[in-house]
Design an enzyme around this catalytic site. Structure first.
Site, mmCIF file in Angstrom:
data_model
loop_
_atom_site.group_PDB
_atom_site.id
_atom_site.type_symbol
_atom_site.label_atom_id
_atom_site.label_comp_id
_atom_site.label_asym_id
_atom_site.label_seq_id
_atom_site.Cartn_x
_atom_site.Cartn_y
_atom_site.Cartn_z
ATOM 1 C CE1 TYR A 14 5.298 11.644 -16.455
ATOM 2 C CE2 TYR A 14 6.273 12.472 -18.370
ATOM 3 C CZ TYR A 14 6.412 12.264 -17.042
ATOM 4 O OH TYR A 14 7.652 11.750 -16.970
ATOM 5 C CG HIS A 19 0.237 16.181 -11.827
ATOM 6 N ND1 HIS A 19 -0.631 16.928 -11.016
ATOM 7 C CD2 HIS A 19 1.608 16.766 -11.647
ATOM 8 C CE1 HIS A 19 0.117 17.837 -10.134
ATOM 9 N NE2 HIS A 19 1.282 17.099 -10.284
ATOM 10 C CE1 TYR A 68 7.624 15.658 -19.049
ATOM 11 C CE2 TYR A 68 9.253 16.837 -19.177
ATOM 12 C CZ TYR A 68 9.216 15.926 -19.394
ATOM 13 O OH TYR A 68 9.770 14.863 -20.414
ATOM 14 C CG ASN A 70 6.452 20.663 -11.283
ATOM 15 O OD1 ASN A 70 5.433 20.810 -11.705
ATOM 16 N ND2 ASN A 70 7.222 20.597 -10.615
ATOM 17 C CG ASP A 95 -3.874 18.128 -10.090
ATOM 18 O OD1 ASP A 95 -3.114 18.933 -11.491
ATOM 19 O OD2 ASP A 95 -3.160 17.506 -9.689
ATOM 20 C CG ASN A 116 5.478 23.017 -7.204
ATOM 21 O OD1 ASN A 116 5.703 23.720 -6.381
ATOM 22 N ND2 ASN A 116 6.414 21.499 -7.431
#
Length: 205
Positions: A14, A19, A68, A70, A95, A116
């Site tokens: 990632y 994100h 993560y 969220n 972001d 989230n």
């Protein structure tokens, strides 16, 4: 003490995602102000140092949640509680798809606007924290948002990403002093955003 949190997803998969620009921003601040290597604490990667201001150094903890995106509230909430930091001394970099690529806005309090990670932090510490919103642009259709935020930045986007991250780091004394409006102005002065089409950028154009 100031707590600066960046939002993102952990791991190399990632690392270059849209994100993860929150992680990129706090990493830039840590490099600019000579913070030591991060260590594991509060279910996060944390580094403690100081940011110099005209009134003296401000002790600062930089935090990157290692759950993560969220679930960011778990790490942020744990750190805030343990360190006895007021939410007004928490700044979260993340972001913002509702801002054009390269735009930057500070905001204190408010809702999650569909983010989230911000929703998770709000559930953990309440809404009264400071938000540093890094524009990544909207793909144009709500059904494309998930893929957009989890896709990598293209090489062509570095022309606005790198100056923006550097500006966030160089202007950090204003952030540490609590001068959010001046911080926003200085970041955009150092890295003025061009009018960019996020859909073309997403295609690497």
């Amino acid at each position: 003490m100031l707590l600066i949190a960046g939002l993102g997803n952990p791991g190399p998969t990632y690392a270059k995602n849209r994100h993860n620009i929150g992680f990129m921003a706090v990493d830039a601040i840590a490099r600019r102000w000579g913070f030591p290597a991060a260590r594991s604490r509060f279910h996060a990667a944390v580094s403690e140092g100081a940011i110099d201001t005209p009134d003296g150094p401000v002790r600062t903890l930089i935090l990157k949640p290692q759950g993560y995106y969220n679930e960011s509230g778990r790490a942020v909430g744990e750190a805030l509680k343990y360190l006895k930091i007021d939410p007004a001394d928490l700044v979260v970099f993340y972001d913002e798809i509702d801002l054009a690529p390269g735009r930057f806005r500070m905001k204190a309090g408010g809702g999650a606007a569909g983010n989230n990670g911000v929703r998770s932090i709000t559930a953990a510490v309440g809404p009264y924290f400071r938000r540093a919103r890094l524009g990544t642009g909207h793909p144009g259709d709500k059904d494309l948002v998930h893929g957009h935020v989890l896709s990598d930045f293209h090489k062509a986007e570095m022309k606005w990403i790198e100056p923006l991250l550097s500006a966030c780091a160089d202007a950090a004394p204003l952030l540490a002093a609590g001068e959010d409006e001046k911080y926003q102005t200085e970041v955009m002065r150092l890295a003025p955003a061009e009018k960019l089409d996020p859909r073309k950028l997403a295609r690497g154009e």
